[in-house]
Design a protein around this motif. Sequence first.
Motif, PDB file in Angstrom:
ATOM      1  N   ILE A  47       0.835  -1.197   0.000  1.00  9.73           N
ATOM      2  CA  ILE A  47       0.000   0.000   0.000  1.00  9.73           C
ATOM      3  C   ILE A  47       0.872   1.250   0.000  1.00  9.73           C
ATOM      4  O   ILE A  47       1.999   1.240   0.502  1.00  9.73           O
ATOM      5  N   HIS A  48       0.346   2.322  -0.558  1.00  5.62           N
ATOM      6  CA  HIS A  48       1.167   3.511  -0.801  1.00  5.62           C
ATOM      7  C   HIS A  48       1.670   4.159   0.473  1.00  5.62           C
ATOM      8  O   HIS A  48       2.685   4.844   0.463  1.00  5.62           O
ATOM      9  N   MET A  49       0.968   3.950   1.602  1.00  3.54           N
ATOM     10  CA  MET A  49       1.426   4.537   2.863  1.00  3.54           C
ATOM     11  C   MET A  49       2.704   3.886   3.379  1.00  3.54           C
ATOM     12  O   MET A  49       3.403   4.455   4.217  1.00  3.54           O
ATOM     13  N   VAL A  50       3.017   2.698   2.867  1.00  2.00           N
ATOM     14  CA  VAL A  50       4.186   1.950   3.341  1.00  2.00           C
ATOM     15  C   VAL A  50       5.308   1.950   2.316  1.00  2.00           C
ATOM     16  O   VAL A  50       6.484   2.066   2.665  1.00  2.00           O
ATOM     17  N   GLY A  51       4.960   1.804   1.028  1.00  2.00           N
ATOM     18  CA  GLY A  51       5.986   1.764  -0.004  1.00  2.00           C
ATOM     19  C   GLY A  51       5.376   1.590  -1.379  1.00  2.00           C
ATOM     20  O   GLY A  51       4.147   1.546  -1.529  1.00  2.00           O
ATOM     21  N   ASN A 115      -8.546  -0.761  -1.256  1.00  2.00           N
ATOM     22  CA  ASN A 115      -7.459  -0.521  -2.208  1.00  2.00           C
ATOM     23  C   ASN A 115      -7.884  -0.898  -3.631  1.00  2.00           C
ATOM     24  O   ASN A 115      -7.721  -2.042  -4.074  1.00  2.00           O
ATOM     25  N   GLU A 116      -8.409   0.076  -4.347  1.00  2.00           N
ATOM     26  CA  GLU A 116      -8.925  -0.182  -5.686  1.00  2.00           C
ATOM     27  C   GLU A 116      -7.820  -0.621  -6.641  1.00  2.00           C
ATOM     28  O   GLU A 116      -8.050  -1.422  -7.566  1.00  2.00           O
ATOM     29  N   GLN A 117      -6.601  -0.130  -6.437  1.00  2.00           N
ATOM     30  CA  GLN A 117      -5.484  -0.445  -7.341  1.00  2.00           C
ATOM     31  C   GLN A 117      -5.252  -1.949  -7.438  1.00  2.00           C
ATOM     32  O   GLN A 117      -5.089  -2.491  -8.531  1.00  2.00           O
ATOM     33  N   GLU A 118      -5.223  -2.635  -6.298  1.00  2.64           N
ATOM     34  CA  GLU A 118      -4.943  -4.064  -6.363  1.00  2.64           C
ATOM     35  C   GLU A 118      -6.145  -4.854  -6.862  1.00  2.64           C
ATOM     36  O   GLU A 118      -5.982  -5.924  -7.463  1.00  2.64           O
TER      37      GLU A 118
END
Length: 302
Positions: A47-51, A115-118
């Motif tokens: 996820i973007h908050m982690v990496g 998380n729509e991206q995944e």
Amino acid sequence: MRLGLQVPSFTWSNGQSELGDTFAMIAERAERAGLHSLWVMDHFFQIHMVGPAENEMLEGWSALAFAAGRTNRIKLGTLVTGITYRHPGVLIKTATTLDVLSHGRAYLGIGAAWNEQEHKGLGIPFPPLAERFERLEETLKLAHQMWAGDDSAFTGKYYNLERPLNSPLSVQKPHPPIMVGGGGEKKTLRLVAQYGDACNLFARIGKEELQRKLGILQEHCAQLGRPYAEIEKTTLDSIQITKDGHGDTLSPNAAIDLFGSLAELGIDQALFSLRNANDIEAFDLLATRVIPEVEKIKVAGR
């Protein structure tokens, strides 16, 4: 008060070839240190908050099964499983399997997914938010039915199961604790009060906002006739513990103070990720300085 460790990242300096060994080492150190629980995110992309999305990400339930084989006492859970990722009957069977094989150490962490991206990346349908919450409630109802050993037909708006058989049943009775993740005040906290055994809120929202959210949960419990004290209150934070607390790290005493302030709000278990999780010093400090003192802290309302 109890403490639990979340592992949100599997990207470590020693590389992918040692990923399994490093994760096993962290799980073993967490147990030896005296932590109550070990958690992984249930995501397929980072996820973007982690990496970056491309960073290593293990499938959550498989990772917990692996951790169960390397430990003996520590509780194991997803923080949290998105309702869209698995058919609910299969999800409940998966959580039951972990509970049985770990001798009763599983949590079912669950939420509405976000998380729509995944979803798009892996071709997983991503319904509108309102529908995801309806699916979440159906799954919570089904979990209670299956864990009660009731294999009669389940008919819902989204899920229809002709015979939701669940054999063997879970080791924990009446069932593994259900943690509904999120702080949504109208839907999520109502679902916690109606179906859950634990809630999880972000510690970073601050003391006043945490107190307000817990008050709303208490109101939902009152409206439903559910004893508020039955629900385990947990928070999630990200910290780094060092011997001297340099920079933006926490010394053992500062960590104890942080957890103590959460206990004053009625938080039963403080969950946290360690930014230095592959550093043995952090676990040594938890084992010798932090956990023995935190276990003495009385949780407000208990």
